[in-house]
Design an enzyme around this catalytic site. Sequence first.
Site, PDB file in Angstrom:
ATOM      1  N   HIS A   1      13.783 -49.249  54.837  1.00 37.29           N
ATOM      2  CA  HIS A   1      14.436 -48.301  55.746  1.00 37.29           C
ATOM      3  C   HIS A   1      14.452 -46.896  55.128  1.00 37.29           C
ATOM      4  O   HIS A   1      14.222 -45.900  55.814  1.00 37.29           O
ATOM      5  CB  HIS A   1      15.859 -48.751  56.077  1.00 37.29           C
TER       6      HIS A   1
ATOM      7  N   ARG B   1      14.507 -55.209  51.969  1.00 40.64           N
ATOM      8  CA  ARG B   1      14.319 -54.656  53.316  1.00 40.64           C
ATOM      9  C   ARG B   1      14.890 -53.237  53.389  1.00 40.64           C
ATOM     10  O   ARG B   1      14.296 -52.345  53.995  1.00 40.64           O
ATOM     11  CB  ARG B   1      15.039 -55.534  54.361  1.00 40.64           C
TER      12      ARG B   1
ATOM     13  N   ARG C   1      21.798 -58.363  63.135  1.00 41.00           N
ATOM     14  CA  ARG C   1      21.332 -58.380  61.734  1.00 41.00           C
ATOM     15  C   ARG C   1      22.502 -58.515  60.753  1.00 41.00           C
ATOM     16  O   ARG C   1      23.655 -58.254  61.122  1.00 41.00           O
ATOM     17  CB  ARG C   1      20.553 -57.093  61.450  1.00 41.00           C
TER      18      ARG C   1
ATOM     19  N   SER D   1      10.765 -54.604  73.226  1.00 44.92           N
ATOM     20  CA  SER D   1      12.088 -54.797  72.616  1.00 44.92           C
ATOM     21  C   SER D   1      13.189 -53.961  73.289  1.00 44.92           C
ATOM     22  O   SER D   1      13.966 -53.279  72.617  1.00 44.92           O
ATOM     23  CB  SER D   1      12.031 -54.498  71.108  1.00 44.92           C
TER      24      SER D   1
ATOM     25  N   THR E   1      20.430 -52.332  70.862  1.00 46.55           N
ATOM     26  CA  THR E   1      21.667 -53.081  71.116  1.00 46.55           C
ATOM     27  C   THR E   1      21.563 -54.489  70.510  1.00 46.55           C
ATOM     28  O   THR E   1      22.575 -55.119  70.227  1.00 46.55           O
ATOM     29  CB  THR E   1      21.943 -53.198  72.636  1.00 46.55           C
TER      30      THR E   1
ATOM     31  N   LEU F   1      11.964 -28.127  70.112  1.00 49.44           N
ATOM     32  CA  LEU F   1      11.689 -29.564  70.261  1.00 49.44           C
ATOM     33  C   LEU F   1      13.012 -30.277  70.476  1.00 49.44           C
ATOM     34  O   LEU F   1      13.987 -29.987  69.791  1.00 49.44           O
ATOM     35  CB  LEU F   1      11.023 -30.088  68.974  1.00 49.44           C
TER      36      LEU F   1
ATOM     37  N   ASP G   1       8.715 -49.524  63.900  1.00 48.17           N
ATOM     38  CA  ASP G   1       8.929 -50.906  63.458  1.00 48.17           C
ATOM     39  C   ASP G   1       8.139 -51.222  62.184  1.00 48.17           C
ATOM     40  O   ASP G   1       7.055 -50.692  61.974  1.00 48.17           O
ATOM     41  CB  ASP G   1       8.518 -51.866  64.594  1.00 48.17           C
TER      42      ASP G   1
HETATM   43  C1  IPE Z   1      12.812 -52.601  67.736  1.00 52.19           C
HETATM   44  O1  IPE Z   1      12.472 -53.263  66.577  1.00 52.19           O
HETATM   45  C2  IPE Z   1      13.986 -51.732  67.490  1.00 52.19           C
HETATM   46  C3  IPE Z   1      13.770 -50.592  66.619  1.00 52.19           C
HETATM   47  C4  IPE Z   1      12.643 -50.216  66.087  1.00 52.19           C
HETATM   48  C5  IPE Z   1      14.928 -49.802  66.385  1.00 52.19           C
HETATM   49  P1  IPE Z   1      12.981 -54.741  66.263  1.00 52.19           P
HETATM   50  O2  IPE Z   1      12.384 -55.112  64.965  1.00 52.19           O
HETATM   51  O3  IPE Z   1      14.446 -54.810  66.383  1.00 52.19           O
HETATM   52  O4  IPE Z   1      12.342 -55.567  67.445  1.00 52.19           O
HETATM   53  P2  IPE Z   1      12.131 -57.135  67.571  1.00 52.19           P
HETATM   54  O5  IPE Z   1      13.445 -57.800  67.306  1.00 52.19           O
HETATM   55  O6  IPE Z   1      11.111 -57.538  66.572  1.00 52.19           O
HETATM   56  O7  IPE Z   1      11.632 -57.337  68.965  1.00 52.19           O
HETATM   57  C1  IPE Z   2      12.503 -51.140  62.358  1.00 52.11           C
HETATM   58  O1  IPE Z   2      12.077 -51.870  61.271  1.00 52.11           O
HETATM   59  C2  IPE Z   2      13.770 -50.405  62.078  1.00 52.11           C
HETATM   60  C3  IPE Z   2      14.951 -50.984  62.725  1.00 52.11           C
HETATM   61  C4  IPE Z   2      14.988 -51.939  63.600  1.00 52.11           C
HETATM   62  C5  IPE Z   2      16.215 -50.411  62.324  1.00 52.11           C
HETATM   63  P1  IPE Z   2      12.521 -53.378  61.084  1.00 52.11           P
HETATM   64  O2  IPE Z   2      13.760 -53.393  60.274  1.00 52.11           O
HETATM   65  O3  IPE Z   2      12.579 -54.089  62.367  1.00 52.11           O
HETATM   66  O4  IPE Z   2      11.327 -53.929  60.210  1.00 52.11           O
HETATM   67  P2  IPE Z   2      10.636 -55.343  60.344  1.00 52.11           P
HETATM   68  O5  IPE Z   2      10.094 -55.419  61.736  1.00 52.11           O
HETATM   69  O6  IPE Z   2      11.686 -56.374  60.083  1.00 52.11           O
HETATM   70  O7  IPE Z   2       9.557 -55.323  59.321  1.00 52.11           O
HETATM   71 MG    MG Z   3      11.186 -55.160  63.447  1.00 50.86          MG
END
Ligand code: IPE
Ligand code: IPE
Ligand code: MG
Length: 226
Positions: free
Chosen positions: A29, A25, A63, A180, A58, A122, A12
Amino acid sequence: MNLLRHVAIIMDGNGRWGLKFKNSRNAGHKAGLKTVEKIIKETINQNINFLTLYAFSTENWKRPKKEINYLFNLLESFLKNKIDNLHKQNIKLKIIGEKKFSNKLNKLLINAEKKTLKNEKLQINLALNYGSKNELLSAFTNMKKKNYKFTEKNLNKFLHTKNLPDPDLLIRTGNTHRLSNFLLWQLAYSEIFFIKKLWPEFNENDYIKIIKKYKNIKRNFGNINE
Ligand code: IPE
Ligand code: IPE
Ligand code: MG
């Protein structure tokens, strides 16, 4: 010293990192993918057998389309460019979650799984369109259909994680203290580390430090700690 067979990671903080340093953003990624490669390498160095990475939940369908498309394009090119390399390193790739993407991506994922099926150094479980609540509900629905008794052992056979040991260690980067909807059943006794750093900033040394700490924790599993 605790054995370490299975590490699970909630990767995250990509979006925040991208906004802070690149004003996008999606740039976060892209940078996050470099961390994925570093962590895979170190997981091999550490002789860990299973690595489960949360890449798309899910709930992430909420987004904006632009971000979702970017993420899946990134995944497509990662698979196209890196699958041979992963295969050469004897890595098995398994998708956990429902494969309900474009036909093209579904095929790429299925082919990557087939190609690497017999590898044994792995196993990487990539959690994509994964949600623990969905996983549990469909497991119970299928158990009922097939007249299986609701036991712990039987439930494990109906989860995406069947045949895997539960994660010993869960790491979540991005300074957020929640699960999450990730592996709610499987994490019952995992050691959990919430890390302040955003995923693109996380590196091998951070990972090694956590592993060292993990190895020295007294794991009780309900027993007394003597
Ligand atoms: C959890 O992160 C999902 C992934 C890392 C793929 P999110 O950023 O989606 O979680 P929330 O919405 O802050 O709980
Ligand atoms: C986690 O990073 C990756 C995915 C959920 C795909 P985020 O995209 O949730 O990054 P933040 O939490 O918004 O910074
Ligand atoms: Mg996040």
